[in-house]
Write a protein that holds these residues in place. Structure first.
Motif, PDB file in Angstrom:
ATOM      1  N   THR A 155       0.803  -1.229   0.000  1.00 42.13           N
ATOM      2  CA  THR A 155       0.000   0.000   0.000  1.00 42.13           C
ATOM      3  C   THR A 155       0.830   1.270   0.000  1.00 42.13           C
ATOM      4  O   THR A 155       0.301   2.328  -0.334  1.00 42.13           O
ATOM      5  N   ASN A 156       2.098   1.215   0.338  1.00 40.89           N
ATOM      6  CA  ASN A 156       2.918   2.414   0.432  1.00 40.89           C
ATOM      7  C   ASN A 156       4.087   2.319  -0.551  1.00 40.89           C
ATOM      8  O   ASN A 156       5.099   1.683  -0.275  1.00 40.89           O
ATOM      9  N   PRO A 157       3.969   2.991  -1.704  1.00 39.77           N
ATOM     10  CA  PRO A 157       5.044   2.896  -2.710  1.00 39.77           C
ATOM     11  C   PRO A 157       6.353   3.535  -2.243  1.00 39.77           C
ATOM     12  O   PRO A 157       7.431   3.087  -2.637  1.00 39.77           O
ATOM     13  N   GLU A 158       6.299   4.571  -1.416  1.00 39.73           N
ATOM     14  CA  GLU A 158       7.533   5.193  -0.920  1.00 39.73           C
ATOM     15  C   GLU A 158       8.325   4.210  -0.051  1.00 39.73           C
ATOM     16  O   GLU A 158       9.548   4.117  -0.171  1.00 39.73           O
ATOM     17  N   LEU A 159       7.643   3.517   0.787  1.00 44.05           N
ATOM     18  CA  LEU A 159       8.296   2.531   1.644  1.00 44.05           C
ATOM     19  C   LEU A 159       8.865   1.394   0.807  1.00 44.05           C
ATOM     20  O   LEU A 159       9.965   0.916   1.065  1.00 44.05           O
ATOM     21  N   ASP A 211      13.548  -1.275  -1.479  1.00 49.94           N
ATOM     22  CA  ASP A 211      14.288  -1.743  -2.654  1.00 49.94           C
ATOM     23  C   ASP A 211      15.694  -1.158  -2.681  1.00 49.94           C
ATOM     24  O   ASP A 211      16.661  -1.861  -2.976  1.00 49.94           O
ATOM     25  N   GLN A 212      15.834   0.127  -2.378  1.00 46.84           N
ATOM     26  CA  GLN A 212      17.151   0.769  -2.379  1.00 46.84           C
ATOM     27  C   GLN A 212      18.059   0.182  -1.299  1.00 46.84           C
ATOM     28  O   GLN A 212      19.254  -0.034  -1.533  1.00 46.84           O
ATOM     29  N   TYR A 265      22.869  -4.543  -0.815  1.00 47.73           N
ATOM     30  CA  TYR A 265      23.352  -5.878  -0.467  1.00 47.73           C
ATOM     31  C   TYR A 265      23.191  -6.862  -1.621  1.00 47.73           C
ATOM     32  O   TYR A 265      23.401  -8.062  -1.455  1.00 47.73           O
ATOM     33  N   GLY A 266      22.812  -6.354  -2.774  1.00 46.83           N
ATOM     34  CA  GLY A 266      22.660  -7.200  -3.950  1.00 46.83           C
ATOM     35  C   GLY A 266      21.399  -8.047  -3.917  1.00 46.83           C
ATOM     36  O   GLY A 266      21.363  -9.109  -4.529  1.00 46.83           O
ATOM     37  N   LEU A 267      20.385  -7.606  -3.210  1.00 44.55           N
ATOM     38  CA  LEU A 267      19.131  -8.348  -3.111  1.00 44.55           C
ATOM     39  C   LEU A 267      17.991  -7.550  -3.730  1.00 44.55           C
ATOM     40  O   LEU A 267      18.103  -6.362  -3.985  1.00 44.55           O
ATOM     41  N   LYS A 268      16.906  -8.257  -3.943  1.00 43.51           N
ATOM     42  CA  LYS A 268      15.676  -7.629  -4.405  1.00 43.51           C
ATOM     43  C   LYS A 268      14.589  -7.913  -3.376  1.00 43.51           C
ATOM     44  O   LYS A 268      14.718  -8.827  -2.565  1.00 43.51           O
TER      45      LYS A 268
END
Length: 151
Positions: free
Chosen positions: A120-124, A129-130, A135-138
């Protein structure tokens, strides 16, 4: 005054006052509470150790908390059924219950609240994601895609 003189003369004629015997106290059976209760001590040690082991794996804390509660109950039911529960066992039950609530709360947050917040929160979601890219993860690598379909 004659009463005092008579009493004094009786004491002197005997040489000393009659020895007063101390009243005998009733003999109590040996209490089991003076004996060490190994289950109570073990349950307290395991409950404290479970907090240290939670750094290694959360299931270690769950196992430790459950075992400490079980051993505390054993200390009452098996070892001392006719006595009150030892303070060590009560402390182990309280510490173990708090540990179980902490683990339950972190599981609820990780698998229920956090996925809902990320959807529900695209900013979070972008911030998460950043952080994971450092750490090379998604976000999909966290295993939440199976439960909630997060990509």
């Amino acid at each position: 005054m004659e009463n005092h003189d008579d009493f004094y003369q009786e004491r002197q004629s005997n040489g000393s006052a009659s020895p007063q015997t101390e009243p005998e106290l009733p003999k109590l059976p040996p209490s089991q509470t003076t004996q060490p209760n190994k289950f109570a001590a073990l349950s307290l040690m395991i409950s404290l150790l479970s907090y240290v082991l939670c750094c290694c794996h959360p299931y270690a804390m769950i196992a430790g908390c459950v075992l400490s509660i079980v051993f505390a109950i054993f200390s009452k039911v098996i070892v001392e059924p006719n006595h009150r529960m030892r303070k060590q066992a009560v402390a182990a039950i309280i510490i173990g219950a708090i540990g179980l609530f902490i683990i339950l709360g972190s599981f609820v947050y990780t698998y229920v609240i956090l996925p809902e917040l990320l959807e529900t929160n695209p900013e979070l979601r972008n911030m998460m994601d950043q952080m994971l890219q450092q750490y090379g993860l998604k976000l999909s690598d966290l295993g939440l895609t199976i439960i909630y379909g997060i990509r």
